[in-house]
Design a protein around this motif. Structure first.
Motif, short mmCIF file in Angstrom:
data_model
loop_
_atom_site.label_atom_id
_atom_site.label_comp_id
_atom_site.label_asym_id
_atom_site.label_seq_id
_atom_site.Cartn_x
_atom_site.Cartn_y
_atom_site.Cartn_z
N LYS A 14 27.57 68.33 68.88
CA LYS A 14 26.86 68.33 70.16
C LYS A 14 27.00 66.96 70.81
O LYS A 14 27.00 65.94 70.13
CB LYS A 14 25.39 68.64 69.94
CG LYS A 14 24.56 68.70 71.21
CD LYS A 14 23.11 68.98 70.90
CE LYS A 14 22.28 68.90 72.17
NZ LYS A 14 20.86 68.98 71.89
N ASP A 25 25.83 64.22 68.10
CA ASP A 25 25.26 64.73 66.86
C ASP A 25 26.41 65.20 65.97
O ASP A 25 27.33 65.88 66.44
CB ASP A 25 24.31 65.90 67.13
CG ASP A 25 23.09 65.49 67.94
OD1 ASP A 25 22.68 64.32 67.82
OD2 ASP A 25 22.56 66.33 68.67
N ARG A 30 23.99 63.16 60.91
CA ARG A 30 23.89 61.86 61.57
C ARG A 30 24.00 62.03 63.08
O ARG A 30 24.52 63.01 63.58
CB ARG A 30 25.00 60.92 61.11
CG ARG A 30 24.87 60.48 59.69
CD ARG A 30 25.99 59.55 59.30
NE ARG A 30 27.24 60.29 59.22
CZ ARG A 30 28.43 59.73 59.04
NH1 ARG A 30 28.55 58.41 58.96
NH2 ARG A 30 29.52 60.48 58.96
N THR A 31 23.50 61.01 63.78
CA THR A 31 23.64 60.91 65.23
C THR A 31 24.19 59.53 65.52
O THR A 31 23.71 58.54 64.96
CB THR A 31 22.28 61.09 65.93
OG1 THR A 31 21.78 62.39 65.62
CG2 THR A 31 22.43 60.96 67.44
N SER A 33 25.45 56.85 68.74
CA SER A 33 25.42 56.62 70.18
C SER A 33 26.19 55.35 70.50
O SER A 33 26.38 54.49 69.64
CB SER A 33 23.99 56.53 70.69
OG SER A 33 23.34 55.40 70.16
#
Length: 86
Positions: A14, A25, A30-31, A33
């Protein structure tokens, strides 16, 4: 003692944006940025164009067809970004 080398292939599932960052995502929970200023094509694109993304391969990359931009998940995790010249 032997060590087993584990090969990781991070996969995006995502993508979304804040006012200042791209947020991805990953399939493993994990995420990650990164600042939008790292990616001039993304930072100057409209919300509609940013929302039109597709995964490359099994999620190893992200493609925005409206702005002809591609990012690799491995690159995002490594923190690599284009270096701008002053």
């Amino acid at each position: 003692m032997s060590t087993l080398a584990v090969e990781l292939h991070p996969q995006a599932i995502k993508v979304h944006f804040t006012d200042v960052a791209i947020v991805v995502d990953l399939a493993d929970g994990r995420t990650v940025s990164a600042p939008l200023v790292w990616f001039p094509r993304l930072s100057s694109a409209s919300s509609e164009k940013l929302a039109n993304w597709e995964l490359l391969g099994d999620g190893e990359g992200i493609h925005w067809p409206d702005i002809d931009e591609d990012l690799s998940v491995a690159g995002l995790l490594a923190g690599t970004h284009p270096i701008s010249n002053p």
